[in-house]
Design an enzyme around this catalytic site. Structure first.
Site, mmCIF file in Angstrom:
data_model
loop_
_atom_site.group_PDB
_atom_site.id
_atom_site.type_symbol
_atom_site.label_atom_id
_atom_site.label_comp_id
_atom_site.label_asym_id
_atom_site.label_seq_id
_atom_site.Cartn_x
_atom_site.Cartn_y
_atom_site.Cartn_z
ATOM 1 N N ASP A 1 1.381 7.603 -10.922
ATOM 2 C CA ASP A 1 1.574 6.652 -9.800
ATOM 3 C C ASP A 1 0.634 5.378 -10.065
ATOM 4 O O ASP A 1 -0.033 5.393 -10.900
ATOM 5 C CB ASP A 1 0.705 7.406 -8.492
ATOM 6 N N GLU B 1 -0.282 -0.876 -10.682
ATOM 7 C CA GLU B 1 -0.219 -2.483 -10.453
ATOM 8 C C GLU B 1 -1.442 -3.137 -9.892
ATOM 9 O O GLU B 1 -1.287 -4.276 -9.646
ATOM 10 C CB GLU B 1 0.883 -2.286 -9.285
ATOM 11 N N ASP C 1 6.813 3.728 -1.711
ATOM 12 C CA ASP C 1 6.390 4.115 -0.505
ATOM 13 C C ASP C 1 7.080 3.676 0.668
ATOM 14 O O ASP C 1 6.792 2.863 1.394
ATOM 15 C CB ASP C 1 4.889 4.057 -0.214
#
Length: 671
Positions: free
Chosen positions: A419, A422, A483
């Site tokens: 996950d 970024e 998400d």
């Protein structure tokens, strides 16, 4: 404002506002042979440099422009061009023609301009409005406010031309009329213009594609500022891009040749994945989920345990929370005995409260600010302590983190969900001297490479289940679309984002069935599950329960039917997946991929072929009805009313809640 109300950190791209372009004014041929053409060039403002046109493959030409006096900064190439392709060159006093096996380019020297004659594609060199203001950025440079140069180039666009690719785009696969910055970001949902996955690979319906070799924030203006042209702007030390010709499928195969093949996930990865969700968890709860799944005979090959397998606030330490999970190895053995593979969540940010923070900080294993201090920031929206970002250009940091990954996988875990990734700020400085504006987009590749290497060593495969990526990230196997909210709008934008990834060289994508945020109602959950179980990869996951039996008997019956359908189709899906890896084409095929010459195919952006012979048209609104475009041929309904449909044709169809939104190509061999 309460800390929990603060937005998570989103690292923005550096400003890129080309104001006064300095175009190439002329060129002279310095060399021309079987290896291409080298030109000495000059700009309108008197800058000088070198432009090179070199063959890469039989349908691909590499174009590089570098001006003199531009200092080189640490950078990484993400494209590997073949070196065994040759060309022929014909010259005249003020022009030349370069021939490849499937590409022909003509160039005029003064003023300099290029044209792909077999595609009728011309550079846009001097396009202005009635007042004389230049409306596209021609081949050349612009000096930015901080003194850096940005290179740019423009080509004319046809009125009926469509543009695809550039990574995961929630706004829709067809990007005409948009301005797209290739910069990976925490998208904060799935209905905006930010994207977790960016790939500077642009695919045109006219039979060509562009691949830019950079890790900077390449920007594409796709008939946005001027409806008759498209432009690319690259704030790098040189402009380096590949001009590819062919059908969309042929262009994707060339992308595969230039950046490497996708990783074929192991067989078990194509079955359903079920998660306990992003909420506190324990070994007892995981065991109960596993027991319930097997008791109900619900198809499931992978159990995912999300963030809370680790201690809160220490979510990158790669250590089990031994209060909640006192015997991890015993748990893994127990689950394997029931036929489950196990996936765990991870991320590359170290909390300042982690017991490992001081050691990593002392060893210089974090990214630094320009002043030399360790960069820390609020990466969890105020819900958890500040964190630092591991510097994955530092060998010591890589070795340390890989050892932590190795220890977790050694307990019997099969795969890791990688996950985040970024958050690298543009102003950050790395151990190898690379600055954040170059490292930001590269970082997800380094992160997934690190995990994939250890996973290959320990588990026998290199699969990661990642959120962010860049050019070449198909080598990690699986990407999910982040998400999303539990809404019909997000279901539709998630579908479009997946198809955009299909156009960007990533054949294996997935999403959180039911949406991540919020709680879906039973109808939305069923329709999202039917979509998810007919996606390249399938996972149930969210902030609240996504266990199918928690949505009522009618919903459960429908989802169970879709899950068993997935299981029955696995031989077909795996075969089509292997073909996708060999060819570079996607497993989920957008309509425009195979029918670029049909206007209806470009409009049908909420459906796809799964492999060559299954037409999937997910429901994206309540009520059980939608319009479906049937491609040429005869299509047989999987379930529901109606007989065969002969395409090309639009039909408004009704799909009962218990039926999958699926049609089979007549005569196809599908289980």
């Amino acid at each position: 404002m309460h800390p929990r109300d603060r937005a998570p950190w989103v690292a923005p791209p550096p400003p890129l506002v080309p104001a006064a372009p300095d175009p190439l004014a002329g060129a002279s041929v310095a060399a021309a042979d079987k290896d291409g053409v080298t030109l000495d060039v000059r700009t309108a403002a008197g800058r000088t440099g070198i432009l090179r046109l070199r063959p890469a493959t039989g349908n691909c030409l590499r174009i590089t422009l570098r001006l003199d006096g531009v200092p080189m900064a640490p950078r990484v190439s993400v494209v590997t061009a073949p070196t065994d392709t040759r060309c022929t060159v014909e010259q005249s006093p003020d022009a030349f023609t370069l021939h490849l096996e499937s590409l022909c380019l003509e160039a005029r020297l003064t003023p300099f301009a290029m044209e792909l004659t077999d595609r009728h594609l011309r550079q846009a060199t001097d396009v202005s409005d009635p007042s004389g203001r230049r409306t596209v950025l021609p081949l050349g440079v612009t000096e930015l406010a901080d003194g850096r140069l940005a290179y740019h180039d423009s080509w004319f666009a046809e009125p009926d031309e469509h543009f695809y690719g550039l990574g995961e785009r929630f706004t829709g696969p067809d990007l005409r009329g948009q301005r797209v910055d290739c910069w990976v970001e925490d998208a904060q949902g799935s209905t905006g213009t930010r994207s977790y996955k960016a790939v500077p690979f642009l695919l045109s319906s006219r039979g060509y594609a562009i691949l830019v070799d950079t890790t900077t924030a390449a920007s594409f203006d796709l008939a946005h500022s001027n409806t008759g042209a498209w432009s690319l702007t690259v704030p790098d030390e040189e402009l380096d891009y590949y001009l590819i010709t062919g059908t969309p499928a042929e262009c994707l195969r060339t992308y595969h040749d230039l950046t490497g093949p996708a990783l074929l996930p192991p067989d078990w990865a194509f079955g359903p994945w079920i998660s306990g969700g992003f909420r506190p968890d324990s070994a007892a709860e995981v065991r109960e989920r596993a027991r319930r799944i097997r008791e109900l005979d619900f198809p499931c090959d992978v159990l995912h345990i999300d963030t809370y397998w680790q201690r809160p606030g220490c979510w990158s330490d790669m250590e089990w929370d031994t209060e909640a999970f006192p015997d991890p190895r015993g748990l893994m053995t127990h689950l394997a005995g029931q036929g489950f593979h196990v996936s765990l969540w991870m991320n590359p940010y170290i909390s300042v409260d982690s017991p490992y923070f001081a050691e990593a900080d002392r060893n210089g294993w974090f990214l630094h600010s320009p002043s030399g201090t360790t960069w820390t920031g609020q990466l969890w929206g105020g819900a958890h302590p500040d964190s630092a970002v591991l510097d994955l250009t530092h060998p010591g940091a890589v070795d340390w983190f890989q050892e932590r990954v190795r220890q977790v996988l050694a307990t019997g875990v099969s795969v890791l969900k990688t996950d985040f990734g970024e958050a690298v700020p543009a102003e950050a400085v790395a151990y190898d001297g690379m600055t954040g504006d170059r490292l930001h987009n590269l970082y997800p590749l380094l992160f997934n490479d690190l995990v994939a290497e250890v996973t290959q060593e320990t588990a026998g495969h290199g699969l990661t289940w990642g959120r962010s990526t860049w050019t070449g990230g198909q080598r990690h196997g699986a990407k999910w679309t982040g998400d999303s909210n539990a809404s019909w709008q997000d279901l539709a934008s998630t579908l479009r984002a997946g198809l955009s990834l299909s156009f960007s060289g990533h054949p294996f994508w997935s999403h959180d069935i039911g949406g991540f945020h919020g709680a879906p109602d039973p109808e939305l959950f069923v329709r999202w599950a039917q979509f998810g179980l007919l996606s390249p990869l399938s996972r149930f996951h969210g902030m609240t329960s996504r266990l199918p039996w928690d949505f009522g008997e009618e919903a459960y019956t429908a989802v169970l039917h879709a899950a068993r359908l997935r299981t029955s189709l696995l031989p077909y899906v795996r075969r089509a997946a292997a073909d996708a890896v060999r060819s570079g084409e996607p497993l989920a095929r957008p309509m425009a991929l195979d029918h670029a010459d049909r206007p209806d195919a470009h409009a049908a952006d909420l459906q796809y072929l799964l492999g060559p012979d299954l037409l999937v048209a997910p429901l994206y609104a309540p009520g059980g009805r939608r319009q479906v475009w049937f491609p040429p041929g005869e299509w047989l309904p999987y379930a529901g009313s109606g007989g065969p449909i002969t395409g090309p044709a639009w039909r408004r169809v009704r799909i009962p809640l218990t039926a999958a939104p699926l049609w089979l190509r007549a005569g196809a061999h599908v289980p």
